[in-house]
Design a protein around this motif. Structure first.
Motif, mmCIF file in Angstrom:
data_model
loop_
_atom_site.group_PDB
_atom_site.id
_atom_site.type_symbol
_atom_site.label_atom_id
_atom_site.label_comp_id
_atom_site.label_asym_id
_atom_site.label_seq_id
_atom_site.Cartn_x
_atom_site.Cartn_y
_atom_site.Cartn_z
ATOM 1 N N GLN A 47 -13.045 -1.593 -1.429
ATOM 2 C CA GLN A 47 -13.270 -0.299 -0.780
ATOM 3 C C GLN A 47 -14.745 0.077 -0.738
ATOM 4 O O GLN A 47 -15.093 1.197 -0.378
ATOM 5 C CB GLN A 47 -12.484 0.785 -1.528
ATOM 6 C CG GLN A 47 -10.999 0.516 -1.652
ATOM 7 C CD GLN A 47 -10.285 0.456 -0.323
ATOM 8 O OE1 GLN A 47 -10.143 -0.609 0.265
ATOM 9 N NE2 GLN A 47 -9.857 1.588 0.173
ATOM 10 N N SER A 68 -13.867 4.940 10.873
ATOM 11 C CA SER A 68 -13.745 5.773 9.682
ATOM 12 C C SER A 68 -13.926 7.233 10.107
ATOM 13 O O SER A 68 -14.392 7.503 11.216
ATOM 14 C CB SER A 68 -14.788 5.386 8.629
ATOM 15 O OG SER A 68 -16.093 5.582 9.131
ATOM 16 N N ARG A 76 -15.860 -1.115 3.439
ATOM 17 C CA ARG A 76 -14.554 -1.725 3.695
ATOM 18 C C ARG A 76 -14.700 -2.786 4.779
ATOM 19 O O ARG A 76 -15.380 -2.559 5.776
ATOM 20 C CB ARG A 76 -13.540 -0.668 4.144
ATOM 21 C CG ARG A 76 -13.122 0.307 3.062
ATOM 22 C CD ARG A 76 -12.370 1.485 3.690
ATOM 23 N NE ARG A 76 -11.720 2.335 2.705
ATOM 24 C CZ ARG A 76 -12.335 3.290 2.011
ATOM 25 N NH1 ARG A 76 -13.639 3.494 2.198
ATOM 26 N NH2 ARG A 76 -11.676 4.031 1.124
ATOM 27 N N LYS A 81 -9.445 1.934 7.859
ATOM 28 C CA LYS A 81 -8.720 1.798 6.606
ATOM 29 C C LYS A 81 -8.386 0.349 6.289
ATOM 30 O O LYS A 81 -8.374 -0.517 7.167
ATOM 31 C CB LYS A 81 -7.422 2.612 6.661
ATOM 32 C CG LYS A 81 -7.631 4.116 6.641
ATOM 33 C CD LYS A 81 -6.292 4.844 6.547
ATOM 34 C CE LYS A 81 -6.489 6.335 6.366
ATOM 35 N NZ LYS A 81 -5.207 7.048 6.211
ATOM 36 N N ASP A 85 -5.903 1.530 1.283
ATOM 37 C CA ASP A 85 -5.742 2.887 1.802
ATOM 38 C C ASP A 85 -4.322 3.135 2.293
ATOM 39 O O ASP A 85 -3.713 4.164 1.979
ATOM 40 C CB ASP A 85 -6.720 3.136 2.949
ATOM 41 C CG ASP A 85 -8.170 3.057 2.523
ATOM 42 O OD1 ASP A 85 -8.516 3.667 1.495
ATOM 43 O OD2 ASP A 85 -8.956 2.388 3.208
ATOM 44 N N GLU A 89 -1.643 5.740 0.799
ATOM 45 C CA GLU A 89 -1.143 6.772 1.709
ATOM 46 C C GLU A 89 0.379 6.728 1.795
ATOM 47 O O GLU A 89 1.052 7.767 1.726
ATOM 48 C CB GLU A 89 -1.754 6.565 3.098
ATOM 49 C CG GLU A 89 -1.331 7.607 4.114
ATOM 50 C CD GLU A 89 -1.901 7.343 5.502
ATOM 51 O OE1 GLU A 89 -1.714 8.204 6.382
ATOM 52 O OE2 GLU A 89 -2.527 6.276 5.709
ATOM 53 N N ASP A 95 -4.965 9.624 0.923
ATOM 54 C CA ASP A 95 -5.178 8.936 2.196
ATOM 55 C C ASP A 95 -6.214 7.822 2.122
ATOM 56 O O ASP A 95 -6.139 6.854 2.875
ATOM 57 C CB ASP A 95 -5.595 9.947 3.275
ATOM 58 C CG ASP A 95 -4.464 10.896 3.635
ATOM 59 O OD1 ASP A 95 -3.298 10.560 3.369
ATOM 60 O OD2 ASP A 95 -4.756 11.980 4.175
ATOM 61 N N TYR A 96 -7.195 7.980 1.247
ATOM 62 C CA TYR A 96 -8.242 6.961 1.101
ATOM 63 C C TYR A 96 -8.430 6.654 -0.379
ATOM 64 O O TYR A 96 -8.653 7.569 -1.182
ATOM 65 C CB TYR A 96 -9.572 7.450 1.691
ATOM 66 C CG TYR A 96 -9.587 7.486 3.201
ATOM 67 C CD1 TYR A 96 -10.046 6.391 3.937
ATOM 68 C CD2 TYR A 96 -9.126 8.603 3.890
ATOM 69 C CE1 TYR A 96 -10.050 6.423 5.326
ATOM 70 C CE2 TYR A 96 -9.128 8.641 5.283
ATOM 71 C CZ TYR A 96 -9.587 7.548 5.990
ATOM 72 O OH TYR A 96 -9.594 7.567 7.365
ATOM 73 N N GLU A 332 -7.903 -2.070 11.321
ATOM 74 C CA GLU A 332 -7.171 -0.950 10.738
ATOM 75 C C GLU A 332 -5.720 -0.950 11.216
ATOM 76 O O GLU A 332 -4.789 -0.774 10.428
ATOM 77 C CB GLU A 332 -7.852 0.374 11.107
ATOM 78 C CG GLU A 332 -7.144 1.589 10.540
ATOM 79 C CD GLU A 332 -7.838 2.888 10.884
ATOM 80 O OE1 GLU A 332 -8.461 3.490 9.988
ATOM 81 O OE2 GLU A 332 -7.757 3.295 12.063
#
Length: 351
Positions: A47, A68, A76, A81, A85, A89, A95-96, A332
């Protein structure tokens, strides 16, 4: 409209009973809780820890982080994400998931979890050394420091409760079998050695109070865009040899994890198949909403990863249609689809 709302409500009630999902998140029984998500591993779950160490394996510059929240790179290896993440979530934690080395991390953030992941790491010390990554052994030391800080902040008993009710995720082995195993003559012996290290690591975190552990299998390494380009021939096909090695490792890992769990009856260990969901996406892209699965979105999509994917390399026009973001890592949207496809296995094994 009313009928649709009723259907959603009924689905969520059903999900609550079955420990399934509602609106992308897991609905847990009242007597089940997830206090924190704690992640160990490589670039799939880094991360931003590598931002703070001396290594070339970084993603803290554009176009990484293009999607992002503020459009800025975070470290990342994604346009937004990552696996970490989406898991946090989906479990309703946050969420992060932040990097454990983030200097802006607040004490309250520790209570819901962090990632210790480092791009380039592996279970084999030589792998981490060759790529100047944070070794898994050092990530374990970081976890011990995390526990001490947590106890200092909120007290020993509340800290122990957080650790007991957390979910630990382990995603590694990929770099070992792509890079370091080429130094070995016997792939089976090397796979067995790695899996012994996995089990040792699992036992170590168990002794520190962790009870719910998620271990990811290897993905189809032969289908990474970079690997296709390097050894997939003129047509850039998936490389069977690399995929066969991943499947061999996965079969041994699954069996050994099941055996390990019998010796630790208080533990809940989930072996997560990371291989078949990715193969399904790669072989049936339209089913999952993707147009391109053999190239990344960054640059030509054939080799760009880490410093080769930079502000001078253009990106694809529609990132949501590309399963891969760069030469190795999903986009993502790719990570989101992966997590959607593994959640039920996670539920079945942990709760």
């Amino acid at each position: 409209m009313l009928l649709s709302i009723v259907k959603v409500i009924l689905f969520c009630v059903y999900a609550f009973v079955r420990l399934s999902k509602c609106d992308g998140r897991i609905i847990l029984r009242k007597n089940v809780s997830v206090s924190a998500v704690l992640v160990f591993g490589d670039s799939f779950v880094d991360q931003g820890n590598n931002n703070y160490i001396n290594t070339l394996a970084k993603a803290n510059y554009p176009p990484y982080g293009k999607d992002s929240p503020d459009g800025k790179p975070t470290g990342r290896f994604s346009n937004g994400k990552t696996l970490s993440d989406f898991l946090a979530e989906a479990l309703g934690v946050k969420d992060y998931l932040p990097a454990s080395l983030d200097p802006l991390l607040e004490d309250k953030d520790l209570q819901t979890g962090v990632s210790f992941g480092s791009a380039g790491t592996g279970f084999d010390q030589r792998t981490s050394t060759s790529l100047s990554a944070i070794p898994i052994s050092a990530q374990l030391d970081m976890f011990k420091e995390y526990i001490m800080k947590l106890k200092k902040n909120i007290g020993e008993e509340p800290a122990n409760n957080i650790i007991t009710n957390s979910i630990v995720v382990v995603v590694a082995g990929n770099n070992d079998l792509i890079l370091t195993r080429r130094l070995q003559h016997d792939v089976v012996a090397y796979s067995n050695m790695l899996i012994k290290l996995v089990l040792n690591f699992t036992e170590e975190i168990y002794t520190l109070g962790v009870r719910r552990i998620v271990v990811f299998s290897l993905p189809p390494m032969g289908c990474y865009p970079f690997v296709r380009t390097l050894v997939g021939g003129p047509e850039r096909r998936c490389v069977d040899k690399e995929n066969d090695i991943a499947q061999l490792y996965n079969n041994i890992l699954k069996q050994q994890l099941q055996f390990w769990a019998t010796s630790f009856p208080q533990s809940r260990v989930a072996y997560i198949d990371y291989y078949n969901p990715l193969i399904s996406i790669i072989e049936n892209p339209q089913k999952y909403g993707f147009d391109v699965v053999d190239k990344g979105c960054c640059g030509t999509g054939e080799v760009e990863v880490a410093f080769l994917c930079n502000k001078l390399t253009p990106t694809c026009p529609d990132r949501s249609k590309y399963f891969f973001w760069d030469g190795f890592h999903p986009s993502e949207e790719g990570y989101k689809i992966i997590v959607d496809n593994i959640l039920q296995d996670l539920l079945n094994n942990l709760f």
